[in-house]
Design an enzyme around this catalytic site. Sequence first.
Site, short mmCIF file in Angstrom:
data_model
loop_
_atom_site.label_atom_id
_atom_site.label_comp_id
_atom_site.label_asym_id
_atom_site.label_seq_id
_atom_site.Cartn_x
_atom_site.Cartn_y
_atom_site.Cartn_z
N SER A 272 -25.95 34.91 22.03
CA SER A 272 -24.88 34.83 22.42
C SER A 272 -24.81 34.27 24.36
O SER A 272 -25.13 33.18 24.43
CB SER A 272 -25.33 36.68 23.13
OG SER A 272 -23.89 36.79 24.27
N ASP B 259 -17.91 38.60 14.12
CA ASP B 259 -18.12 38.51 15.31
C ASP B 259 -16.78 38.27 17.18
O ASP B 259 -16.26 37.30 16.44
CB ASP B 259 -18.88 37.39 16.21
CG ASP B 259 -19.41 37.38 17.66
OD1 ASP B 259 -18.66 37.89 18.25
OD2 ASP B 259 -20.61 36.00 17.60
N HIS C 197 -21.22 40.99 16.61
CA HIS C 197 -21.82 39.89 17.82
C HIS C 197 -22.81 40.45 17.55
O HIS C 197 -24.32 39.72 17.67
CB HIS C 197 -21.39 40.26 18.97
CG HIS C 197 -21.29 39.42 20.20
ND1 HIS C 197 -21.40 38.07 19.81
CD2 HIS C 197 -22.34 39.09 20.89
CE1 HIS C 197 -22.63 37.55 21.29
NE2 HIS C 197 -22.86 38.57 21.90
#
Length: 368
Positions: A148, A314, A348
């Site tokens: 991320s 995601d 995610h």
Amino acid sequence: MSLNLQTYTEHFTNPLYLESGRILEPYDITYETYGTMNEDKSNVVVVCHALTGSHHAAGLYEDETKPGWWDGFIGSGKAIDTDKYFVICSNVIGSCFGSTGPMSLQHPYQEPYRYKFPVVSIKDMVKAQRILFDRLDIHRVHAIVGGSMGGMQALQFAIHYPNFANKIIALATTHATQPWAIAFNKVAQESILNDPDFKQGYYDPDLLKEQGLSGMAVGRMAGHISFLSHESMREKFGRDYKLTDGLYELFGKFQVESYLEYNGYNFTKWFDPLAYLYITKAINIYDLSRGFDSLAEALKRVTSALYLVSFKNDLLFKNFEMKEIADELDKIGNKNHSYIDVKSDYGHDAFLVELNKFENHVKDALNG
């Protein structure tokens, strides 16, 4: 072997020149290490944290019941094996876990910066870490790993410090933050700014730790939706209703509602709202191609082996965004990269919770 968890804070008096043209001085960087560095310092692995993460990536402090945010990934015999590697994770500038951020005391006034804190970019966060490593006499590392926002940092290292890492492993990230992700951040930002208890940034942080901030909680709920996926929500919650609530009670809750409430309101008691505003700003303006004619031109600077990992469902950083990086690397003739799209229903958050799906890939990348 022991994890050998150590926590430090380094103080810097030289100015940190930021991408905006502003200067930050002095500043602190708090970091944590695991494992043992070998004599020639060739076994260093840098781990970069995400938006609400910190330097505390693994292990337990004496007063803790919950381990570091990537504890399943870092340690003896784990994907990032501390029997082999010396691991460093630092808290980014702008955060609220020891490194200088908006609630740090501004020199020489000894009052919190609050809105006087300069906007920092992902590139600035990486620059500060690079200065830290120079202080530690570490001038080249075996690998940099991050997911991320941590993946954003890893990719910035690859472009702006191309001779620093042998390998870059970037997970669940992007080359530039897209409107979808910016929109989720906007909901969180507005929720904070419009909460009267935020007091236009002049809140009492100790009071918020006790009471939380309802606006920030609502924003965090929106964030949690982007971290999950339709499939993971359906599997985790279905249409289950709280057993203690009546179906025809106006404020009776489904389990998914209860989950969002719990995580949203709990979050506000340990994360600072101004730090959230500053870090989401850094994420929003992140773009690897800034300062270059194109993404391809930026990627031409990469000399590290690059391992790109996306996750099929995601919602925040879509898998095709990582594929675009791989495609550009192919076009410029870069042969020293790989790209995999991991099949996961967790969305995610898969890079945090479904480690078994990609840990062997990371092990192979580190050990190969």
